[in-house]
Motif scaffolding. Structure first.
Motif, mmCIF file in Angstrom:
data_model
loop_
_atom_site.group_PDB
_atom_site.id
_atom_site.type_symbol
_atom_site.label_atom_id
_atom_site.label_comp_id
_atom_site.label_asym_id
_atom_site.label_seq_id
_atom_site.Cartn_x
_atom_site.Cartn_y
_atom_site.Cartn_z
ATOM 1 N N PHE A 1 45.810 44.051 57.358
ATOM 2 C CA PHE A 1 45.398 43.123 56.315
ATOM 3 C C PHE A 1 46.608 42.702 55.495
ATOM 4 C CE2 PHE A 1 41.680 45.673 57.207
ATOM 5 C CZ PHE A 1 40.627 44.768 57.163
ATOM 6 N N PRO A 2 46.731 41.415 55.179
ATOM 7 C CA PRO A 2 47.737 41.040 54.171
ATOM 8 C C PRO A 2 47.323 41.619 52.825
ATOM 9 C CG PRO A 2 46.314 39.173 54.692
ATOM 10 C CD PRO A 2 45.961 40.258 55.667
ATOM 11 N N GLU A 3 48.292 41.859 51.971
ATOM 12 C CA GLU A 3 48.012 42.520 50.694
ATOM 13 C C GLU A 3 46.935 41.805 49.898
ATOM 14 O OE1 GLU A 3 50.816 42.678 47.082
ATOM 15 O OE2 GLU A 3 51.140 44.601 48.092
ATOM 16 N N GLU A 4 46.959 40.471 49.895
ATOM 17 C CA GLU A 4 46.000 39.721 49.085
ATOM 18 C C GLU A 4 44.571 39.831 49.607
ATOM 19 O OE1 GLU A 4 48.029 36.835 51.965
ATOM 20 O OE2 GLU A 4 48.622 38.474 50.611
ATOM 21 N N ALA A 5 44.378 40.393 50.795
ATOM 22 C CA ALA A 5 43.040 40.536 51.369
ATOM 23 C C ALA A 5 42.328 41.784 50.867
ATOM 24 C CB ALA A 5 43.120 40.564 52.890
ATOM 25 N N LEU A 6 43.035 42.638 50.122
ATOM 26 C CA LEU A 6 42.445 43.877 49.615
ATOM 27 C C LEU A 6 42.502 43.859 48.089
ATOM 28 C CD1 LEU A 6 44.224 46.374 52.051
ATOM 29 C CD2 LEU A 6 41.937 45.397 52.287
ATOM 30 N N ARG A 7 41.338 43.917 47.439
ATOM 31 C CA ARG A 7 41.297 43.794 45.984
ATOM 32 C C ARG A 7 40.348 44.832 45.385
ATOM 33 N NH1 ARG A 7 40.495 39.001 47.986
ATOM 34 N NH2 ARG A 7 38.447 38.605 47.116
ATOM 35 N N ILE A 8 40.627 45.179 44.137
ATOM 36 C CA ILE A 8 39.791 46.090 43.362
ATOM 37 C C ILE A 8 39.255 45.324 42.155
ATOM 38 C CG2 ILE A 8 39.845 48.081 41.810
ATOM 39 C CD1 ILE A 8 39.665 48.971 44.621
ATOM 40 N N VAL A 9 37.947 45.458 41.890
ATOM 41 C CA VAL A 9 37.301 44.767 40.773
ATOM 42 C C VAL A 9 36.639 45.799 39.864
ATOM 43 C CG1 VAL A 9 35.611 43.029 40.105
ATOM 44 C CG2 VAL A 9 36.860 42.772 42.265
ATOM 45 N N ASP A 10 36.992 45.770 38.584
ATOM 46 C CA ASP A 10 36.358 46.603 37.560
ATOM 47 C C ASP A 10 35.206 45.786 36.986
ATOM 48 O OD1 ASP A 10 35.586 47.964 35.279
ATOM 49 O OD2 ASP A 10 37.629 48.495 34.680
ATOM 50 N N LEU A 11 33.976 46.094 37.395
ATOM 51 C CA LEU A 11 32.823 45.274 37.017
ATOM 52 C C LEU A 11 32.553 45.341 35.520
ATOM 53 C CD1 LEU A 11 30.409 46.087 39.979
ATOM 54 C CD2 LEU A 11 31.860 44.076 39.680
ATOM 55 N N ALA A 12 32.767 46.490 34.892
ATOM 56 C CA ALA A 12 32.474 46.639 33.466
ATOM 57 C C ALA A 12 33.439 45.837 32.603
ATOM 58 C CB ALA A 12 32.513 48.112 33.071
#
Length: 283
Positions: free
Chosen positions: A207-218
């Protein structure tokens, strides 16, 4: 107490190990090539290690047991406690069963515990008032007097604990995979939460780096590969890992990803917990 980092050759008391490989001597963190702490073959489902190519149906009853070594010089009575958890890098322990058995000194190879019989994951989550998640984990700890588990339920750092993820994610080329999970404070307050290719595990899909993301929903925050977060004491917070499968992926391609929570500050880099995700392209 024995030193988990460099266990001595001769041990006076009981010294329990849930082995990740036949030559696992209990040294932690694990440093065996190709072995990761969230995929433990010593956690048995119907007396067999989990096979990710044949995911467990959460509506089916299964017997759950664990293989344990006692590398110490004293025989002992061992209690194995079994947990099942929805996706969480650090979680609140809710055991679904336990078993107690006698383990002689110097047991090698490992000995199988009596199983917890007819465990149904979907029924367990229903009892907690939760829907059955697409991805969940089994976790086991073993204890005995004079060699108790740490109580942190951290398979990365405690030889008496182990973890096994029990589901693969089947995707199509170009698909966006969203993986919900929770993190909780484990006494460090500041953490990094990340998604990345699993070290030591080879796959056929990158995966290219931009294809993996973390989201803090709160907090409404999003970052590529990792976020730094501050948690209050006992706080539990919801996150998502977002994975964009490349359009160029081919059927049968496999990737091994890890969603991990690690401490920041004085104990920077210490793993608190993780979720292993096997991604299989099925087009």
């Amino acid at each position: 107490m024995p030193n988990d980092q460099h266990p001595p050759e001769v041990l006076d008391g009981p010294y329990l190990v849930i082995p990740y490989r036949f030559d696992d001597d209990g040294s932690r963190p694990l440093s065996i090539p190709g072995v990761v702490y969230y995929q433990c073959p010593s956690i048995l489902i119907n007396q067999q290690p989990y096979d990710p190519s044949s995911p467990l149906n959460p509506d089916d009853a299964a017997d759950i047991s664990v293989m344990v070594k006692n590398r110490g010089a004293l025989s002992c009575l061992v209690t194995a406690r079994f947990y099942c958890t929805s996706p969480a890098t650090a979680w609140l322990p809710r055991p679904f069963g336990s078993s107690t058995f006698y383990l002689r000194a110097g047991t090698d190879p490992a000995v199988e515990s009596p199983p917890v019989r007819n465990f149904v994951p979907s029924a367990y989550f229903a009892q907690l008032g939760l829907p059955t998640p697409e991805h969940y984990c089994f976790f086991v700890e073993v204890t005995t007097p004079l060699d108790r588990a740490s109580g942190t339920h951290n398979a990365a750092t405690d030889r008496r604990c182990s973890q096994q993820n029990v589901q693969s994610q089947k995707v199509a080329p170009g698909q966006r995979l969203t993986i919900p999970f929770e993190v909780s404070d484990r006494g460090h307050q500041r953490y990094a939460v990340s998604v990345s290719p699993a070290r030591h595990l080879e796959g056929t899909l990158s995966f290219p780096e931009e294809a993996l993301r973390i989201v803090d929903l709160a907090q409404g925050e999003e970052a590529v590969t990792a976020l730094q977060v501050t948690l209050q004491a006992a706080e539990i917070r919801s996150f998502q890992a977002v994975v964009d499968v490349p359009d160029t992926a081919s059927s049968g391609d496999v990737a091994h990803l890890v969603i991990e929570q690690t401490a920041l500050g004085p104990e920077e880099g210490v793993p608190v917990g993780a979720i292993g995700v096997t991604v299989v392209v099925n087009s």
